[in-house]
Design a protein around this motif. Sequence first.
Motif, PDB file in Angstrom:
ATOM      1  N   GLY A   1      53.739  49.018  40.555  1.00  0.00           N
ATOM      2  CA  GLY A   1      54.478  48.525  41.706  1.00  0.00           C
ATOM      3  C   GLY A   1      54.570  47.010  41.706  1.00  0.00           C
ATOM      4  N   ALA A   2      54.609  46.415  42.903  1.00  0.00           N
ATOM      5  CA  ALA A   2      54.824  44.980  43.048  1.00  0.00           C
ATOM      6  C   ALA A   2      53.819  44.113  42.279  1.00  0.00           C
ATOM      7  CB  ALA A   2      54.810  44.604  44.531  1.00  0.00           C
ATOM      8  N   PRO A   3      52.514  44.466  42.197  1.00  0.00           N
ATOM      9  CA  PRO A   3      51.588  43.622  41.428  1.00  0.00           C
ATOM     10  C   PRO A   3      51.771  43.739  39.919  1.00  0.00           C
ATOM     11  CG  PRO A   3      50.412  44.953  43.059  1.00  0.00           C
ATOM     12  CD  PRO A   3      51.795  45.507  42.948  1.00  0.00           C
ATOM     13  N   GLY A   4      52.696  44.582  39.471  1.00  0.00           N
ATOM     14  CA  GLY A   4      52.878  44.787  38.042  1.00  0.00           C
ATOM     15  C   GLY A   4      53.804  43.796  37.388  1.00  0.00           C
ATOM     16  N   THR A   5      53.958  42.603  37.941  1.00  0.00           N
ATOM     17  CA  THR A   5      54.762  41.577  37.287  1.00  0.00           C
ATOM     18  C   THR A   5      54.021  41.069  36.046  1.00  0.00           C
ATOM     19  OG1 THR A   5      53.774  39.788  38.586  1.00  0.00           O
ATOM     20  CG2 THR A   5      55.728  40.865  39.498  1.00  0.00           C
ATOM     21  N   PRO A   6      54.749  40.612  35.028  1.00  0.00           N
ATOM     22  CA  PRO A   6      54.063  40.081  33.841  1.00  0.00           C
ATOM     23  C   PRO A   6      53.082  38.962  34.175  1.00  0.00           C
ATOM     24  CG  PRO A   6      56.390  40.403  33.379  1.00  0.00           C
ATOM     25  CD  PRO A   6      56.214  40.652  34.848  1.00  0.00           C
ATOM     26  N   ALA A   7      53.440  38.093  35.115  1.00  0.00           N
ATOM     27  CA  ALA A   7      52.553  36.988  35.471  1.00  0.00           C
ATOM     28  C   ALA A   7      51.246  37.512  36.062  1.00  0.00           C
ATOM     29  CB  ALA A   7      53.241  36.056  36.466  1.00  0.00           C
ATOM     30  N   ASN A   8      51.311  38.502  36.943  1.00  0.00           N
ATOM     31  CA  ASN A   8      50.093  39.010  37.569  1.00  0.00           C
ATOM     32  C   ASN A   8      49.246  39.795  36.579  1.00  0.00           C
ATOM     33  OD1 ASN A   8      48.755  39.087  40.279  1.00  0.00           O
ATOM     34  ND2 ASN A   8      48.802  41.298  39.866  1.00  0.00           N
ATOM     35  N   LEU A   9      49.878  40.537  35.679  1.00  0.00           N
ATOM     36  CA  LEU A   9      49.125  41.254  34.653  1.00  0.00           C
ATOM     37  C   LEU A   9      48.391  40.265  33.749  1.00  0.00           C
ATOM     38  CD1 LEU A   9      51.695  44.035  33.667  1.00  0.00           C
ATOM     39  CD2 LEU A   9      49.665  44.267  35.108  1.00  0.00           C
ATOM     40  N   TRP A  10      49.059  39.174  33.392  1.00  0.00           N
ATOM     41  CA  TRP A  10      48.424  38.136  32.597  1.00  0.00           C
ATOM     42  C   TRP A  10      47.242  37.520  33.359  1.00  0.00           C
ATOM     43  CZ3 TRP A  10      48.581  36.437  27.708  1.00  0.00           C
ATOM     44  CH2 TRP A  10      48.137  35.149  27.417  1.00  0.00           C
ATOM     45  N   ALA A  11      47.424  37.310  34.664  1.00  0.00           N
ATOM     46  CA  ALA A  11      46.352  36.736  35.481  1.00  0.00           C
ATOM     47  C   ALA A  11      45.156  37.678  35.571  1.00  0.00           C
ATOM     48  CB  ALA A  11      46.877  36.412  36.873  1.00  0.00           C
ATOM     49  N   LEU A  12      45.410  38.980  35.700  1.00  0.00           N
ATOM     50  CA  LEU A  12      44.305  39.937  35.768  1.00  0.00           C
ATOM     51  C   LEU A  12      43.510  39.949  34.461  1.00  0.00           C
ATOM     52  CD1 LEU A  12      46.054  42.914  37.618  1.00  0.00           C
ATOM     53  CD2 LEU A  12      44.333  41.352  38.538  1.00  0.00           C
ATOM     54  N   GLY A  13      44.221  39.822  33.339  1.00  0.00           N
ATOM     55  CA  GLY A  13      43.518  39.692  32.071  1.00  0.00           C
ATOM     56  C   GLY A  13      42.672  38.429  32.029  1.00  0.00           C
ATOM     57  N   GLY A  14      43.197  37.349  32.583  1.00  0.00           N
ATOM     58  CA  GLY A  14      42.431  36.117  32.654  1.00  0.00           C
ATOM     59  C   GLY A  14      41.204  36.249  33.534  1.00  0.00           C
ATOM     60  N   LEU A  15      41.298  37.011  34.613  1.00  0.00           N
ATOM     61  CA  LEU A  15      40.141  37.225  35.486  1.00  0.00           C
ATOM     62  C   LEU A  15      39.025  37.926  34.731  1.00  0.00           C
ATOM     63  CD1 LEU A  15      38.851  37.105  38.300  1.00  0.00           C
ATOM     64  CD2 LEU A  15      39.948  39.302  38.804  1.00  0.00           C
ATOM     65  N   LEU A  16      39.380  38.909  33.930  1.00  0.00           N
ATOM     66  CA  LEU A  16      38.380  39.612  33.130  1.00  0.00           C
ATOM     67  C   LEU A  16      37.691  38.636  32.173  1.00  0.00           C
ATOM     68  CD1 LEU A  16      37.037  42.257  32.232  1.00  0.00           C
ATOM     69  CD2 LEU A  16      38.950  42.601  30.656  1.00  0.00           C
ATOM     70  N   CYS A  17      38.465  37.773  31.540  1.00  0.00           N
ATOM     71  CA  CYS A  17      37.877  36.782  30.631  1.00  0.00           C
ATOM     72  C   CYS A  17      36.966  35.822  31.385  1.00  0.00           C
ATOM     73  CB  CYS A  17      38.989  36.017  29.918  1.00  0.00           C
ATOM     74  SG  CYS A  17      39.992  37.011  28.793  1.00  0.00           S
ATOM     75  N   TRP A  18      37.388  35.386  32.579  1.00  0.00           N
ATOM     76  CA  TRP A  18      36.561  34.457  33.354  1.00  0.00           C
ATOM     77  C   TRP A  18      35.233  35.108  33.743  1.00  0.00           C
ATOM     78  CZ3 TRP A  18      34.428  34.582  38.237  1.00  0.00           C
ATOM     79  CH2 TRP A  18      33.895  33.370  38.712  1.00  0.00           C
ATOM     80  N   VAL A  19      35.285  36.360  34.175  1.00  0.00           N
ATOM     81  CA  VAL A  19      34.059  37.063  34.565  1.00  0.00           C
ATOM     82  C   VAL A  19      33.122  37.193  33.368  1.00  0.00           C
ATOM     83  CG1 VAL A  19      33.135  39.267  35.350  1.00  0.00           C
ATOM     84  CG2 VAL A  19      35.138  38.290  36.483  1.00  0.00           C
ATOM     85  N   CYS A  20      33.667  37.596  32.224  1.00  0.00           N
ATOM     86  CA  CYS A  20      32.822  37.765  31.037  1.00  0.00           C
ATOM     87  C   CYS A  20      32.233  36.430  30.589  1.00  0.00           C
ATOM     88  CB  CYS A  20      33.637  38.387  29.907  1.00  0.00           C
ATOM     89  SG  CYS A  20      34.150  40.094  30.205  1.00  0.00           S
ATOM     90  N   ALA A  21      33.047  35.373  30.617  1.00  0.00           N
ATOM     91  CA  ALA A  21      32.552  34.063  30.200  1.00  0.00           C
ATOM     92  C   ALA A  21      31.479  33.540  31.148  1.00  0.00           C
ATOM     93  CB  ALA A  21      33.713  33.069  30.126  1.00  0.00           C
ATOM     94  N   THR A  22      31.659  33.779  32.438  1.00  0.00           N
ATOM     95  CA  THR A  22      30.684  33.299  33.417  1.00  0.00           C
ATOM     96  C   THR A  22      29.377  34.071  33.314  1.00  0.00           C
ATOM     97  OG1 THR A  22      32.490  32.689  34.929  1.00  0.00           O
ATOM     98  CG2 THR A  22      30.284  32.868  35.862  1.00  0.00           C
ATOM     99  N   ILE A  23      29.456  35.385  33.198  1.00  0.00           N
ATOM    100  CA  ILE A  23      28.248  36.200  33.067  1.00  0.00           C
ATOM    101  C   ILE A  23      27.533  35.899  31.754  1.00  0.00           C
ATOM    102  CG2 ILE A  23      27.387  38.561  32.838  1.00  0.00           C
ATOM    103  CD1 ILE A  23      29.563  39.448  34.747  1.00  0.00           C
ATOM    104  N   GLY A  24      28.318  35.687  30.692  1.00  0.00           N
ATOM    105  CA  GLY A  24      27.727  35.426  29.384  1.00  0.00           C
ATOM    106  C   GLY A  24      27.245  34.001  29.176  1.00  0.00           C
ATOM    107  N   GLY A  25      27.380  33.142  30.179  1.00  0.00           N
ATOM    108  CA  GLY A  25      26.897  31.780  30.079  1.00  0.00           C
ATOM    109  C   GLY A  25      27.804  30.841  29.311  1.00  0.00           C
ATOM    110  N   LEU A  26      29.058  31.253  29.073  1.00  0.00           N
ATOM    111  CA  LEU A  26      29.992  30.412  28.331  1.00  0.00           C
ATOM    112  C   LEU A  26      30.789  29.481  29.234  1.00  0.00           C
ATOM    113  CD1 LEU A  26      31.369  33.093  25.824  1.00  0.00           C
ATOM    114  CD2 LEU A  26      29.515  31.444  25.469  1.00  0.00           C
ATOM    115  N   ASN A  27      30.744  29.725  30.524  1.00  0.00           N
ATOM    116  CA  ASN A  27      31.459  28.868  31.471  1.00  0.00           C
ATOM    117  C   ASN A  27      30.650  27.600  31.694  1.00  0.00           C
ATOM    118  OD1 ASN A  27      32.823  27.689  33.617  1.00  0.00           O
ATOM    119  ND2 ASN A  27      33.163  29.607  34.682  1.00  0.00           N
TER     120      ASN A  27
END
Length: 476
Positions: free
Chosen positions: A44-70
Amino acid sequence: MRWVVRRLGLGEHRGAPRAAAFFLVVYAALLLAVPSQLILGPLGAPGTPANLWALGGLLCWVCATIGGLNPVRGPTATRIAVGVLTVAVLAAYANGTISGWYAPPDVRAVTDELWTLVPPSVSDITATMIKAADRGLLSFAGWMAVVLIAAEGVRSSRDLEMVVAAVAWLGTLLAGLGLVQFIWGIDIARYIQIPGLTPNADFGAVMSRSVLNRVSGTAVHPIEFGVVLASLFPLALHYSLHRWGRRGALLPVGLVLVGSTLSVSRSAILVLAVTLIVLLLGWPNAWRIRALMLAPFVLVGLRLAIPGLVGTIVSLFKNVQNDPSVTGRTNDYGVVFELYGEHPWFGRGLFTFVPRHYRILDDQYLMILLELGALGLAATLLLILTGVANGYRARRWARTARSRHLGLALSASILGSAVGMVTFDAWGFPMAAGSSFLLIGLACAAAQLAVEERPRERLAVPIDTTDTDATREATP
């Protein structure tokens, strides 16, 4: 590709940009260049390419922060503001799900459409609201990802300037597309097709007001088109000022300025006025005087280039008391506060004030009050003020005149988009919402860089104030 980057001023220094800068440039390109109505159907509406790209970025941010890379550790002003707003959104989601939703018969606006005469059943409302609340969480997650990645991932002034330059040129592209629509009335929907994406609504049509075309470019609506360009104007101006004398330097600021007026929208003019006022107040006297002397020539040039545009815009404000769109907004207040009393503190869930079951509400702050409650409204204002304060902080503490001016430009852009939220439901438009949170994240990054780079000045050799290059680094 390297030629394009060099010519557009996206890489003026050596070294490859970090991943966060690349992420933000791609996000801005997907947000501004791809029509917002093109989505991945099942989401639906959140399925824009920009938002999908942002959700992928959120996953990377969470992993980097938990893993001590941030590299950013512990609480920061940005994290606190994002955390408070996240808690408010989750609390509204839970409160709406537990309490349920209803639609009073008299809440709908009076229209000529027959479907509004049929009262919705409780099961229909519940099913619609659950889907809407889920969509709200997905969109919100993408917005917060952009803020956090921009604030914590941009680690050099070069990367920050590269992102700003890319946003300025993307705004130029959007404005140029709108200019084509304005002159020739071309429906771009026939030409933009992306495999795997489907339109969730008609787009590309050219509306009209008086005798002028109202364009939307890749935005959902002309108001969104105008507000986004008006909020990006300070960044385009910043880019053009600091490339003064180079080929094509004036193109971004010129096209973005003209494009923001082509929507023939009061909202866009209001946002543009706010950004200009903030810039004028922050500039040194010499810049301020030059800008005020140049303004009449810009207005005359705009009037000669596009006959009828300036007069139509002026009439919008002269006849504001008799405009149905304004009276429609004021008539919403009674309905809003009646529904607000049902969930005053935690709201009913983001995106759950669905126009089909309620009415169109052209005020994002009232929408937030309904959907997220008083807690959500306070948290939203906190995040906006955090962005503005960080822009001001960068302006005050940055080492170079260019970085200080960027802080001022970002503060102006954020304040402009915040004022625009008064006149339309900005979070319901992907481009307007995404760009506003991107600006907040960039302001937070600018402040962080200003603080981190400031101590180096104490170790540097004292600057000779008689030196021409040093003098050129004066304020703003």
